[in-house]
Every structure is written in C-alpha cells, then in structure tokens.
Design a protein around this motif. Structure first.
Motif, PDB file in Angstrom:
ATOM      1  N   ARG A 157      -5.009   9.877   1.146  1.00  0.00           N
ATOM      2  CA  ARG A 157      -5.927   8.848   0.689  1.00  0.00           C
ATOM      3  C   ARG A 157      -5.291   7.480   0.477  1.00  0.00           C
ATOM      4  O   ARG A 157      -5.988   6.489   0.550  1.00  0.00           O
ATOM      5  CB  ARG A 157      -6.609   9.312  -0.589  1.00  0.00           C
ATOM      6  N   PRO A 158      -3.999   7.364   0.172  1.00  0.00           N
ATOM      7  CA  PRO A 158      -3.453   6.011  -0.019  1.00  0.00           C
ATOM      8  C   PRO A 158      -3.338   5.195   1.264  1.00  0.00           C
ATOM      9  O   PRO A 158      -2.961   4.039   1.206  1.00  0.00           O
ATOM     10  CB  PRO A 158      -2.056   6.281  -0.619  1.00  0.00           C
ATOM     11  N   PHE A 159      -3.644   5.793   2.432  1.00  0.00           N
ATOM     12  CA  PHE A 159      -3.416   5.095   3.685  1.00  0.00           C
ATOM     13  C   PHE A 159      -4.689   5.065   4.515  1.00  0.00           C
ATOM     14  O   PHE A 159      -5.560   5.926   4.399  1.00  0.00           O
ATOM     15  CB  PHE A 159      -2.299   5.778   4.494  1.00  0.00           C
ATOM     16  N   GLU A 160      -4.753   4.030   5.367  1.00  0.00           N
ATOM     17  CA  GLU A 160      -5.822   3.899   6.335  1.00  0.00           C
ATOM     18  C   GLU A 160      -5.193   3.391   7.631  1.00  0.00           C
ATOM     19  O   GLU A 160      -4.078   2.862   7.627  1.00  0.00           O
ATOM     20  CB  GLU A 160      -6.902   2.956   5.804  1.00  0.00           C
ATOM     21  N   ILE A 161      -5.894   3.577   8.712  1.00  0.00           N
ATOM     22  CA  ILE A 161      -5.379   3.193  10.014  1.00  0.00           C
ATOM     23  C   ILE A 161      -6.384   2.288  10.701  1.00  0.00           C
ATOM     24  O   ILE A 161      -7.607   2.453  10.563  1.00  0.00           O
ATOM     25  CB  ILE A 161      -5.087   4.452  10.869  1.00  0.00           C
ATOM     26  N   HIS A 162      -5.839   1.291  11.398  1.00  0.00           N
ATOM     27  CA  HIS A 162      -6.711   0.400  12.167  1.00  0.00           C
ATOM     28  C   HIS A 162      -7.282   1.187  13.339  1.00  0.00           C
ATOM     29  O   HIS A 162      -6.532   1.786  14.117  1.00  0.00           O
ATOM     30  CB  HIS A 162      -5.917  -0.805  12.665  1.00  0.00           C
ATOM     31  N   PRO A 163      -8.571   1.227  13.459  1.00  0.00           N
ATOM     32  CA  PRO A 163      -9.151   2.101  14.485  1.00  0.00           C
ATOM     33  C   PRO A 163      -8.861   1.656  15.907  1.00  0.00           C
ATOM     34  O   PRO A 163      -8.993   2.461  16.823  1.00  0.00           O
ATOM     35  CB  PRO A 163     -10.656   2.036  14.183  1.00  0.00           C
ATOM     36  N   ASN A 164      -8.462   0.404  16.107  1.00  0.00           N
ATOM     37  CA  ASN A 164      -8.276  -0.098  17.465  1.00  0.00           C
ATOM     38  C   ASN A 164      -6.831  -0.067  17.941  1.00  0.00           C
ATOM     39  O   ASN A 164      -6.558   0.307  19.081  1.00  0.00           O
ATOM     40  CB  ASN A 164      -8.809  -1.525  17.570  1.00  0.00           C
ATOM     41  N   ASN A 165      -5.895  -0.485  17.075  1.00  0.00           N
ATOM     42  CA  ASN A 165      -4.503  -0.590  17.528  1.00  0.00           C
ATOM     43  C   ASN A 165      -3.563   0.427  16.893  1.00  0.00           C
ATOM     44  O   ASN A 165      -2.366   0.402  17.145  1.00  0.00           O
ATOM     45  CB  ASN A 165      -3.962  -2.002  17.274  1.00  0.00           C
ATOM     46  N   GLY A 166      -4.066   1.326  16.040  1.00  0.00           N
ATOM     47  CA  GLY A 166      -3.221   2.369  15.475  1.00  0.00           C
ATOM     48  C   GLY A 166      -2.297   1.898  14.384  1.00  0.00           C
ATOM     49  O   GLY A 166      -1.330   2.599  14.052  1.00  0.00           O
ATOM     50  N   SER A 167      -2.525   0.737  13.799  1.00  0.00           N
ATOM     51  CA  SER A 167      -1.677   0.228  12.719  1.00  0.00           C
ATOM     52  C   SER A 167      -2.085   0.896  11.408  1.00  0.00           C
ATOM     53  O   SER A 167      -3.239   0.838  11.005  1.00  0.00           O
ATOM     54  CB  SER A 167      -1.810  -1.294  12.598  1.00  0.00           C
ATOM     55  N   ILE A 168      -1.113   1.518  10.753  1.00  0.00           N
ATOM     56  CA  ILE A 168      -1.349   2.187   9.486  1.00  0.00           C
ATOM     57  C   ILE A 168      -1.017   1.219   8.361  1.00  0.00           C
ATOM     58  O   ILE A 168       0.038   0.579   8.373  1.00  0.00           O
ATOM     59  CB  ILE A 168      -0.498   3.469   9.369  1.00  0.00           C
ATOM     60  N   PHE A 169      -1.898   1.124   7.386  1.00  0.00           N
ATOM     61  CA  PHE A 169      -1.701   0.233   6.252  1.00  0.00           C
ATOM     62  C   PHE A 169      -2.169   0.942   4.982  1.00  0.00           C
ATOM     63  O   PHE A 169      -2.841   1.978   5.030  1.00  0.00           O
ATOM     64  CB  PHE A 169      -2.458  -1.089   6.440  1.00  0.00           C
ATOM     65  N   THR A 170      -1.761   0.383   3.862  1.00  0.00           N
ATOM     66  CA  THR A 170      -2.077   0.997   2.571  1.00  0.00           C
ATOM     67  C   THR A 170      -3.434   0.513   2.071  1.00  0.00           C
ATOM     68  O   THR A 170      -3.810  -0.635   2.270  1.00  0.00           O
ATOM     69  CB  THR A 170      -1.003   0.665   1.523  1.00  0.00           C
ATOM     70  N   ILE A 171      -4.145   1.412   1.400  1.00  0.00           N
ATOM     71  CA  ILE A 171      -5.412   1.053   0.758  1.00  0.00           C
ATOM     72  C   ILE A 171      -5.348   1.304  -0.741  1.00  0.00           C
ATOM     73  O   ILE A 171      -6.303   1.019  -1.452  1.00  0.00           O
ATOM     74  CB  ILE A 171      -6.577   1.837   1.375  1.00  0.00           C
ATOM     75  N   LYS A 172      -4.222   1.840  -1.215  1.00  0.00           N
ATOM     76  CA  LYS A 172      -3.999   2.048  -2.639  1.00  0.00           C
ATOM     77  C   LYS A 172      -2.544   1.768  -2.949  1.00  0.00           C
ATOM     78  O   LYS A 172      -1.698   1.767  -2.062  1.00  0.00           O
ATOM     79  CB  LYS A 172      -4.347   3.487  -3.057  1.00  0.00           C
ATOM     80  N   SER A 173      -2.276   1.530  -4.202  1.00  0.00           N
ATOM     81  CA  SER A 173      -0.903   1.340  -4.645  1.00  0.00           C
ATOM     82  C   SER A 173      -0.152   2.663  -4.560  1.00  0.00           C
ATOM     83  O   SER A 173      -0.714   3.737  -4.753  1.00  0.00           O
ATOM     84  CB  SER A 173      -0.864   0.810  -6.087  1.00  0.00           C
ATOM     85  N   LEU A 174       1.152   2.557  -4.263  1.00  0.00           N
ATOM     86  CA  LEU A 174       1.999   3.734  -4.103  1.00  0.00           C
ATOM     87  C   LEU A 174       2.899   3.898  -5.314  1.00  0.00           C
ATOM     88  O   LEU A 174       3.269   2.923  -5.969  1.00  0.00           O
ATOM     89  CB  LEU A 174       2.845   3.617  -2.826  1.00  0.00           C
ATOM     90  N   ASP A 175       3.255   5.134  -5.558  1.00  0.00           N
ATOM     91  CA  ASP A 175       4.167   5.445  -6.665  1.00  0.00           C
ATOM     92  C   ASP A 175       5.144   6.510  -6.187  1.00  0.00           C
ATOM     93  O   ASP A 175       4.755   7.664  -5.966  1.00  0.00           O
ATOM     94  CB  ASP A 175       3.379   5.940  -7.880  1.00  0.00           C
TER      95      ASP A 175
END
Length: 751
Positions: free
Chosen positions: A414-432
């Motif tokens: 759940r802390p991560f999401e991916i760009h549906p077009n280019n496959g770039s993974i980015f965070t959607i929540k803070s990490l610990d």
C-alpha cells in the motif's frame, strides 16, 4: 653510451679541479708549546700546516688505496723525526694517513648523496719526545659529485582538468621534478622538461614544467588525454639522465552542441481503445554534451495533427514522452503525423526536429518484463510522491503496443503506486524503516487492448535508514540516593537506545539543561559509550526535607541532523543504614518514604475531624426524631387513585398514611363526596371523548372552592417535609429539616 658518460664525468671533475686548484688553503696555527719546550727554549716559534686541496670523487671503485692529498708542516725536516696522526670521521676505516709523509688515501667507494664531506683532524708528533710539534688542526675532505642520480617527479600521479575550446596558452597544470645530485656542481642537477606524447594539443615550458594548451581541443572528439612528460638533468646534454611521468588531462564540457534525433522519422502505434492521457511512445534526441549542458525540452510544432497528442520531457531519461490528447478510432483514421522539436534547455538556438508517424492498430500479445525481478532502494525520509524506480515490459512481437502497469494491492504494497504508462514506481505514503525494512510488491503489465494478457514481476524495495528517531532512556529502574552521600559519589548509570541503525545514531551524548547545570543537586557525566553516570553534587540529603529530586537528562544522537530527547528522572532519598547501601531502599516501598515525611500526623488529624463531624450529625438527628415524636400533629397526604380505564368514573379513595408514623394517629373519616358522572377521565379526554369545556370548567371551580375551604389539607405550594421513615423503621429520620419544632405554630403549617 657508457664511454660517453665516463668521459663527461671526468671532464666535469677536471673542470672542477681546475677551478679549485688556485684556491689552495694555507693555514697557520699557533703552536702551544709544552712545559718542557718552554724550559728548553723560551722563544715562541710560529709553526704552520700546509696541504693540497682534498677531494674524493664519488662512486669510484677502490681496489687499492687511492691518493687524496698530503698534509705537512714546515717543522718537518724530512729526517723521519715527525710522525703524522689522523683523527675524525672515517679515520682508519675510510681514510688512512702515512705517518711519515702525511699522505692521505681513501680505502672505499663514497657516495656524495649519503655524505658530501668528511671532517678530520691531524697532528704532528715528535717521534723521540712524543711531544706535538704542531697544534692539532681540522680539515675537510669534500666528496665531488658525479651525475649518478636521475631526476624524479614529485606528487605523482598528475590529474588535471581543462575546458574544451580553451584558448591557446591556457595553463593546465605544472609538473615538478627533483634531482639528488649537487646543484652547485656543474649541470648535474639542472633539469629541463619536454613532452613525449600529447602534442600538438599541449606544450610544456622547458624550465618550469608548466603545461599549457597548444591548440584547440574538443571534448566531443576526445574527452581525456594522456600526456607523457620527460625530464632530463645536465640541461639535456649528452650523458644526461631522465625519467617520465604521465599527466591525465580531463576535458570539461561546454554547451556547444545542439540536440540531434537519431531518426528523421519515428513510427509508433496506439490501440483505438486507448484513453486520453495514455502513453503513445517516446522519442530521444542525443546531445553529445554532458550534464546540464545536455538537458533539453520537447514540444510539438503546431502543424498537422498536433492537437491529437501531447509531449512531455522525462527529467530522468531525457526522453520525449508522447501521450494521447484525444480519442482515436481505428475505423475512422489509422495514421497520424506530428512534428516534434527538441531544443537545448539553456540555449533555445540549439535544436533539432523529427517527424512522428502514429498508427492505430491492435496487437493481442502479452507483455514481457525485461528483468526477472527488480531490486530498488529509497530512503525512509522520502516525501510522498518520491520516485522509487521503474519497471519495463515489452511486447514480444516487437510491435509498439501500449502497456499498462499496476500493483497487486495487498497489505504490504500500500505505500507504493506505479505510473500506469511508464512503469515508474513512486510512494503514496510515508515510509518507516523501523516498521518495515523490505517491501515486496507484485507489478502487473497488461496490454491496453486486451486485458486478458497480463504478465507479473516481483519488485523488492528496501527502505534505507535515516536518522529520524531520537534516543530514549532504556531499562530505567527506581533510583535512590543515600542521605549520607558525599559529593561526586556514584548514584546510577543510565543507558539509551535508538531505533535507527547504530552507524547513523551512535554514539549518544548526555547532558543537562544549562539552567539546571549551575544549581543542580546531581550532575551527569557522559561515559562516551552510550552510557552516562549520575553523580551527587552535594554532601548529604534529607528525606524529611526533600524526599524526591527530579533530574532532567538531554540525550543527543550523532546523526545528521542530530536528534535529541529530554527525560526527567525521579531520584528518591533513602536512609541506607549503616552500610550506606541502596539495595534495601526498593523493598520498603514509596509509602515508607511518604510516611517519614510527617504525613502520619496529617492523616491522624483528618480522621479525627471526620469522627467529630459524624458524632455531631448523629446527635442532631436524634434530637429531631424526639421532637417529632412528642408533637401530636398529624401530617397526612392524600393519594388519589384514578381507576376508570375500563369505562365509567370510579370514586376516588383517600388513603390514610398515618401508618407511616412511629405513633399512629387515627383520623376521622370524611363523608364521601358526590361524584360527577359527566366528567370523564383524562384518558378519555385525550381521545377526544370528554365533556364540554363549560362542564369541565364548572368541575374545576367546585374542586378549587372545596380545597380552599378544607383547613385540614396543606396548600399545594407548601414544602412537604417527611421527617420519619415510617412506623417501625430503625433508620429514623432521613430529612435534614424539621417541622416539629415547638416554636412553629399550627397556622404556619398550613400557610
């Protein structure tokens, strides 16, 4: 070569000897006569030494003693009566002297670089009397230099930088060499520099060793040069010795090149079911500059089908990402043409253009990821929306099919999401990192046309630690200090812990607030091993005056930035007994220390006050009960009961409650009042079945008149006080009010 070197060496020695020969030193020393000489001759005789210049050529192979020079005195009559004696550095081992003639010879090969000269002393003694005929004299034998050491470069290796397109004569760097040979002797240590490799781009100053730009250089042609520099001694003459070094020269970039597309025309494909904003393709222009000079911006020229698509610049890959701006329909149109432009970000005059042909089609093949699994890292301090990494899937058929990426949303992803077009993974929540170090997610790649064709790949994301947790005190028990403690005595050792990795946070430092350190009852000493020692700051403590002390501790870690926490320690004062040991303090408990502070007296006084107050209340209640029993007045109340639910008005019955008194008082029964059958109950009135308003008003008037005429009933607005529980109740009165006082008249009871 060897013969030429020997000839050059002997020529240098001959030249040196010829220059020094006229400088023959003659020294006259005052001879100090002995007591016997004074007795034999009262006239002081001036004596003197004389010798030839004394030199030894270094590196000579000595098989037999080699003559160096001769010492003699003008007192020597050459009759064998004078004996010459040699003392000092190397006497007898390196140098020997003929005791009859004073001739000095060398016995071994010398090295000027190890020792350039030797200091010796000579003395002339009468053989018969063994009395010195000359005062002891000091002289020097100099070791003449030969060119036997090659020059050496200092500060190797040499690495330099120069910007491309630098003008001629621009200084690049300087090389420096040294020679151990004698710089004062001929040209043995006189150096000259030259370039063996690196021309014509670079040149060097022959004496200083400064390297300069000799011709224009282009980084795009060659970004690094290996310049070989040679240094020679003897100003480069025959027989000179030399050495070389390599200077690595890196050419720095300047923004002098425009972006260049690898193709004039690009072919791309998009499926007709693509939605607005979906990825169409990517173009890439190559800028042979590097760094910021190679950054570019993409745009679409306003010509052709430019409104159907958008293009953005990917800051990471410097690609032009083309996306769909309007919906397409394969049956309506199958091909679109646009013209893309790539221009330098900092110089718009440098640009290039290319044509992109976009076809609309369908391909039903599942995508394939370029790697079997992906490993990525991201710091836990990354903000929401931070880029983690990218996955890439391609169509195995080789066609440009649009691919959509997604993440199987499980709990750990759940802390991560991916760009549906280019496959770039980015965070959607803070990490610990302290909560989860690794995140394992599954990424799907789906063809945009046919959702049934799906591929999966595992992505392992490691959260890297940052210093985001402040240190905290660890395992803190009860802390006691003895009353008889002395200043500087150990009280307790505290330790701290940090959830961050030790390499980021250790070591910890302990301190007190500045406002407390000047007037503290205790001090803290940092042990520099993540522990600190609490020491007493005064002589003696009193559990009666102050049973508790509070000590503020500030803990800082060694991270960047440094984090700190503040904790307050409670230190209890304890009577440790004769052995002054705090082990027994914890067994007594806190109540022991609290009672020792004089609280026993306060508790005793409080209990006594409660007992007195309870006694007064009891006496008051007994007095009220007796007064009520003595009064013969009846307190009555009517309970009116309406029992007309089933139809018809029933008679109201008055119930005598005198039975609730301790002493029952009988009351005369009143005659039964006539009933009005025309007055319905309130229940019937609520149903709209009651009498007329005029009849009801007449009924209320009669009741009001009857109540006003009855002197045996208390007014409705009078305060009713029930002083007794009832007949036979052991409790007695529960009321704090009394109406049975003797000073209350009968009229007051009614009015």
């Amino acid at each position: 070569m060897y013969n030429m070197r020997n000839i050059s060496t002997w020529l240098s020695i001959s030249l040196e000897l010829s220059m020094l020969w006229p400088c023959v030193i003659s020294m006259n020393f005052v001879n100090i006569p002995t007591q016997e000489m004074k007795l034999a001759n009262h006239v002081r005789v001036k004596r003197g030494w004389s010798w030839e210049p004394l030199y030894v050529i270094e590196e000579q192979e000595v098989k037999n003693p080699i003559y160096v020079g001769q010492l003699k005195t003008d007192s020597d009559g050459h009759d064998g009566s004078i004996k010459y004696v040699l003392f000092g550095e190397g006497a007898g081992t390196i140098f020997v002297m003929n005791e009859n003639t004073g001739r000095i010879s060398v016995l071994q090969k010398l090295d000027r670089e190890e020792k350039p000269f030797y200091t010796l002393r000579a003395q002339a003694i009468n053989r018969v009397t063994n009395v010195p005929v000359e005062a002891e004299s000091e002289f020097v034998i100099k070791v003449l230099d030969v060119n036997d050491n090659e020059p050496k470069f200092n500060n190797e290796p040499y690495i330099a930088e120069v910007s491309e397109m630098s003008p001629k004569g621009t200084r690049v760097t300087q090389v420096i060499a040294t020679d151990k040979d004698d710089p004062t002797h001929g040209n043995n240590a006189r150096l000259v520099y030259s370039i063996l490799q690196g021309q014509p781009q670079f040149s060097i100053e022959i004496k200083s060793g400064i390297i300069r730009v000799a011709s224009q250089i282009d980084r795009e042609t060659k970004d690094q040069y290996q310049v070989i520099v040679q240094v020679k001694d003897m100003i480069g003459d025959a027989g000179a010795l030399s050495s070389t070094t390599t200077v690595k020269i890196n050419v720095l970039d300047v923004n002098d090149n425009a972006p260049k597309f690898s193709l004039n025309t690009y072919e791309m494909t998009i499926i007709e079911s693509s939605t607005v904003g979906e990825f169409v393709g990517a173009v890439l222009a190559d800028d042979i500059d590097i760094g910021h000079n190679a950054e570019m911006i993409y745009s679409i020229d306003e010509r052709g089908d430019y409104s159907m698509f958008n293009i953005t610049t990917d800051a990471l890959t410097q690609e032009g990402i083309i996306t769909l701006n309007k919906l397409v329909d394969f049956e309506s149109r199958r091909r679109y043409n646009i013209r893309v432009r790539a221009e330098n970000k900092y110089n718009t005059a440098l640009f290039d253009t290319a044509t992109v042909r976009i076809s609309v089609s369908n391909v039903d093949e599942p995508p394939v990821f370029l790697e079997k699994e992906y490993f990525m890292e991201i710091p836990e301090s990354a903000t929401v929306g931070s880029y983690v990494g990218s996955v890439t899937a391609k169509d195995p058929d080789g066609t440009d099919i649009m691919i959509r990426y997604g993440i199987l949303h499980k709990k750990y992803s759940r802390p991560f999401e991916i760009h549906p077009n280019n496959g770039s993974i980015f965070t959607i929540k803070s990490l610990d990192r302290e909560a989860d170090i690794w995140h394992n997610i599954t990424v799907s790649a789906t063809e945009a046309k046919t959702a049934a064709y799906v591929s999966y790949v595992h992505v392992y994301i490691r959260v890297m630690d940052v210093n985001d947790n402040s240190p905290q005190l660890q395992n803190l028990p009860d802390i006691y200090v003895c009353e008889k403690s002395r200043i500087g005595q150990h009280v307790h050792t505290i330790t701290a812990k940090d959830k961050d990795e030790p390499k980021l946070s250790h070591p910890f430092s302990f301190s007190q607030p500045p406002e407390e350190s000047t007037s503290a009852n205790f001090t803290i000493t940092d042990n520099e091993d993540n522990t600190a020692t609490i020491l007493t700051a005064q002589d003696g403590y009193s559990s009666e005056d102050n049973p508790l002390f509070y000590l503020t501790v500030i803990i800082n870690d060694n991270g960047t930035p440094s984090l700190s926490s503040t904790s307050t320690l409670t230190i209890k004062v304890c009577d440790c007994g004769i052995d002054n040991n705090t082990e027994s303090c914890g067994k007594r408990g806190f109540l022991f220390y609290f009672l020792n502070s004089g609280a026993v007296i306060a508790i005793s006084v409080f209990i006594l006050l409660i007992l007195v107050l309870a006694l007064l209340v009891h006496i008051r209640c007994r007095k009220n009960q007796n007064s009520l029993n003595e009064k013969g007045e009846d307190l009555k109340e009517n309970i009116v009961k309406y029992d007309d639910e089933g139809g018809g008005e029933e008679d109201t019955e008055a119930f005598d409650i005198t039975g609730l008194r301790h002493h029952t008082v009988m009351r005369e029964r009143k005659p039964k009042r006539p009933l009005r059958t025309d007055i319905q109950s309130m229940y019937r009135l609520s149903l709209g079945l009651g009498p007329d308003v005029a009849i009801f008003k007449e009924f209320l008037s009669e009741k009001l008149e009857e109540a006003n005429a009855d002197t045996n009933v208390l007014p409705l607005d009078y305060l009713h006080c029930y002083a007794l529980e009832g007949t036979g109740s052991p409790t007695g009165s529960l009321s704090s009010l009394s109406l049975t006082e003797t000073n209350v008249s009968e009229a007051d009871l009614y009015y």
